[in-house]
Design an enzyme around this catalytic site. Structure first.
Site, short mmCIF file in Angstrom:
data_model
loop_
_atom_site.label_atom_id
_atom_site.label_comp_id
_atom_site.label_asym_id
_atom_site.label_seq_id
_atom_site.Cartn_x
_atom_site.Cartn_y
_atom_site.Cartn_z
N LYS A 48 0.89 -1.18 0.00
CA LYS A 48 0.00 0.00 0.00
C LYS A 48 0.91 1.22 0.00
O LYS A 48 2.02 1.16 0.55
CB LYS A 48 -0.82 0.07 1.31
CG LYS A 48 -2.10 -0.73 1.35
CD LYS A 48 -3.29 0.15 0.99
CE LYS A 48 -4.60 -0.62 1.13
NZ LYS A 48 -4.93 -1.40 -0.05
N TYR A 69 8.21 -2.94 2.55
CA TYR A 69 9.01 -4.04 1.98
C TYR A 69 10.42 -3.56 1.61
O TYR A 69 11.42 -4.20 1.95
CB TYR A 69 8.27 -4.56 0.74
CG TYR A 69 8.87 -5.76 0.07
CD1 TYR A 69 8.77 -7.02 0.64
CD2 TYR A 69 9.53 -5.64 -1.16
CE1 TYR A 69 9.31 -8.14 0.00
CE2 TYR A 69 10.05 -6.75 -1.82
CZ TYR A 69 9.94 -8.00 -1.23
OH TYR A 69 10.47 -9.10 -1.86
N LYS A 114 14.00 -4.82 3.02
CA LYS A 114 14.99 -5.46 2.13
C LYS A 114 16.28 -4.65 2.04
O LYS A 114 17.36 -5.22 1.83
CB LYS A 114 14.38 -5.69 0.75
CG LYS A 114 13.21 -6.68 0.75
CD LYS A 114 13.63 -8.07 1.21
CE LYS A 114 12.55 -9.12 1.01
NZ LYS A 114 12.98 -10.48 1.42
P1 NAD Z 1 6.36 -17.03 -1.32
O1 NAD Z 1 5.29 -16.19 -0.73
O2 NAD Z 1 6.00 -17.98 -2.43
O3 NAD Z 1 7.08 -17.89 -0.17
C1 NAD Z 1 7.46 -17.32 1.07
C2 NAD Z 1 7.40 -18.38 2.13
O4 NAD Z 1 7.77 -17.77 3.39
C3 NAD Z 1 6.01 -18.97 2.31
O5 NAD Z 1 6.05 -20.38 2.26
C4 NAD Z 1 5.57 -18.46 3.67
O6 NAD Z 1 4.68 -19.33 4.36
C5 NAD Z 1 6.92 -18.30 4.38
N1 NAD Z 1 6.78 -17.39 5.54
C6 NAD Z 1 6.17 -16.18 5.54
N2 NAD Z 1 6.15 -15.68 6.81
C7 NAD Z 1 6.75 -16.60 7.60
C8 NAD Z 1 7.02 -16.67 9.00
N3 NAD Z 1 6.64 -15.69 9.84
N4 NAD Z 1 7.64 -17.77 9.48
C9 NAD Z 1 8.01 -18.77 8.65
N5 NAD Z 1 7.78 -18.76 7.32
C10 NAD Z 1 7.16 -17.69 6.79
O7 NAD Z 1 7.49 -16.02 -1.78
P2 NAD Z 1 8.70 -16.19 -2.81
O8 NAD Z 1 8.37 -15.48 -4.06
O9 NAD Z 1 9.16 -17.60 -2.88
O10 NAD Z 1 9.80 -15.29 -2.08
C11 NAD Z 1 10.83 -15.80 -1.25
C12 NAD Z 1 11.74 -14.66 -0.84
O11 NAD Z 1 12.23 -14.00 -2.01
C13 NAD Z 1 11.05 -13.58 -0.01
O12 NAD Z 1 11.94 -13.09 0.97
C14 NAD Z 1 10.75 -12.51 -1.04
O13 NAD Z 1 10.62 -11.23 -0.45
C15 NAD Z 1 11.97 -12.61 -1.92
N6 NAD Z 1 11.79 -12.06 -3.27
C16 NAD Z 1 10.94 -12.63 -4.16
C17 NAD Z 1 10.82 -12.07 -5.43
C18 NAD Z 1 9.93 -12.66 -6.49
O14 NAD Z 1 9.88 -12.11 -7.59
N7 NAD Z 1 9.22 -13.74 -6.23
C19 NAD Z 1 11.54 -10.92 -5.76
C20 NAD Z 1 12.38 -10.36 -4.81
C21 NAD Z 1 12.51 -10.95 -3.58
#
Ligand code: NAD
Length: 469
Positions: A317, A375, A379
């Site tokens: 948001k 976020y 990060k």
């Molecule tokens: P996702 O939402 O598919 O998976 C994240 C996982 O973290 C989930 O299984 C969730 O249950 C777990 N999680 C969340 N809160 C938690 C907690 N309090 N305790 C334990 N587990 C917890 O996300 P993703 O796309 O696989 O992203 C993984 C990482 O990569 C994240 O840190 C995300 O910010 C980062 N990231 C992703 C992208 C992208 O394009 N997908 C880009 C930049 C950064």
């Protein structure tokens, strides 16, 4: 989660339409498959005069089974290089557009460049070879970290290398990646894991990056299973990037402890079973989470060698509309939980010498993003954590690094509205989103025992996204 446009663009009619309309043309990237060689063709290696890395690099390449088509060390060390007679006679600078055979990679040791006039050597090397790379080719320039240079002139010239490599990454196309590797004096023997990663299909979606390698004692590494016997904890492992990290680390030999929230228990158990690891159901934000995790690791394994802080959430948001609990929960999961867990595991000495801390940041933490103040703050904080802890942990023989993914095809990005999603996917040098495996392989490179000299780095896995630096 699928990129229908790229799939269509790879068909016969799709290719024709893309060409006719001048649409983005996402190349098919060469990704690593088990048993793949490091490169599929010879590589070109050369150096500015006085380069201190060209000989060690030639030796490493040869021992890794990579054929060198031409090297300036060929005259001094014939035992370590294979010289292609077709190109050796003319030398690299004279092969311009005249039947230079396709190369898998262009490697250039620029450590000998000590002032700006010496930068001309880069033009002389790359100009004739600019069209001689295979699809998914590799460009790697090696330099001296500007902060380690003896004079301002040398530091200036070495800093200039960044502009060259980042521009090549944007210019060469067809899945080419281009990186700058700064090797500190005395770190010549710590280069192999990085060289292997950057040459291979494991770094398919990593481009335009600057990697720093410092002096370190590197143990013998079994490159087929570098993590044999290591215990690796992966948070957020039930799905997406974390599930892939668990798979890749296990394939590299690690015993994986997969952690996620209790609500994701079934998916987590599936991941843990598939990789022959164990599952821990734990909400990382619970006040007692660090202690419970430390107890579990101490009882079961007595240590943890590789700690991957991957769990993350978004609550997007604009700042004026954001509720305090959306701010708090994102900061808590993405940043504070990492700090609390690191502190407890380090205090209890559960991370031994050779340990690896790896955090997942984001390009939003580098560039900022509208609607993501919470976020991006979390990060960017992760980057601060890596940079501030690296010197302290170096004394304990532990490295700490971060990956900063760009647009990766997961459920998280599948939720982005279509127009924004297409922009995220295409606005990078690869004209496509990355896959979880691209992030996982980068984490596996940091995790390798061979990466002992790689610490304090933040490497983007973003196909050289236009967002941010
Ligand atoms: P996702 O939402 O598919 O998976 C994240 C996982 O973290 C989930 O299984 C969730 O249950 C777990 N999680 C969340 N809160 C938690 C907690 N309090 N305790 C334990 N587990 C917890 O996300 P993703 O796309 O696989 O992203 C993984 C990482 O990569 C994240 O840190 C995300 O910010 C980062 N990231 C992703 C992208 C992208 O394009 N997908 C880009 C930049 C950064």
């Amino acid at each position: 989660m699928s990129d229908r446009y790229a799939s269509f663009a790879h068909t016969g009619p799709g290719r024709a339409l893309v060409k006719r309309l001048g649409l983005p043309d996402p190349p098919k990237l060469r990704r690593h498959r088990p048993g793949d060689p490091l490169t599929t063709a010879p590589v070109r290696l050369d150096a500015a005069s006085g380069g201190r890395l060209v000989e060690p690099l030639a030796k490493l390449l040869t021992s890794a089974g990579v054929e060198i088509s031409h090297s300036s060390t060929a005259t001094t060390d014939p035992a370590t290089t294979t010289t292609d007679p077709a190109t050796a006679a003319t030398g690299p600078a004279e092969g311009a557009g005249r039947g230079v055979p396709p190369q898998a990679a262009l490697l250039y040791d620029a450590t000998g460049i000590t002032d700006s006039s010496g930068l001309r050597a880069l033009f002389d090397f790359f100009h004739p070879l600019a069209r001689a790379l295979h699809p998914s080719g590799r460009v790697i320039v090696f330099g001296t970290p500007p902060e380690s240079c003896g004079t301002p002139r040398e530091a200036t010239a070495q800093r200039a290398l960044e502009g060259l490599t980042r521009s090549i990454g944007k210019e060469f196309g067809r899945g080419t990646t281009a990186q700058l590797v700064y090797v500190a004096p005395g770190a010549e023997r710590a280069v192999e894991s990085t060289l292997r990663f950057l040459l291979s299909g494991r770094s398919a979606y990593v481009s335009g990056q600057v990697v720093r390698i410092g002096p370190a004692e590197v143990p013998e590494v079994d490159w087929a299973r570098p993590l044999d016997g290591r215990i690796a904890l992966v948070t957020g492992a039930a799905r997406g990037i974390g599930a892939k990290v668990a798979e890749v680390l296990a394939a590299d030999g690690a015993r994986v402890v997969a952690l996620d929230v209790p609500a994701a228990g079934d998916a987590l158990a599936e991941v843990a079973n598939a990789v022959g690891g164990t599952a821990v159901q734990l909400d990382l934000t619970a006040p007692d989470a660090p202690l419970r995790l430390a107890d579990h690791l101490a009882d079961r394994y007595g240590r943890v060698d590789v700690l991957v802080h991957n769990a993350g959430i978004t609550r997007d948001k604009t700042l004026g509309r954001m509720t305090p609990d959306w701010w708090d929960s994102v900061l808590e999961v993405n940043l504070t939980s990492q700090e609390r867990i690191n502190d407890v595991l380090l205090d209890r000495e559960l991370i031994p010498r050779g340990g690896r801390l790896i955090s997942v940041s984001s390009i939003a933490g580098i560039a900022g993003n509208r609607g993501q103040t919470n976020y991006a703050t979390s990060k960017a904080g992760v980057i601060g954590l890596v940079q501030s802890m690296a010197p302290m942990l170096a004394e304990r023989g532990i490295t700490v690094n971060a990956v900063a993914p760009g647009f990766i095809e997961t459920r998280l990005t599948a939720r982005i509205p279509l127009a924004l999603r297409e922009a995220g996917r295409r606005m990078n040098s690869m004209a496509q989103g990355g896959l979880p495996v691209d992030v996982a392989q980068t984490i596996a490179w940091f995790a390798s025992p061979g990466s002992a000299g790689v610490t304090g780095n933040v490497v983007r896995v973003c196909g050289q996204s236009l967002l941010g630096a």
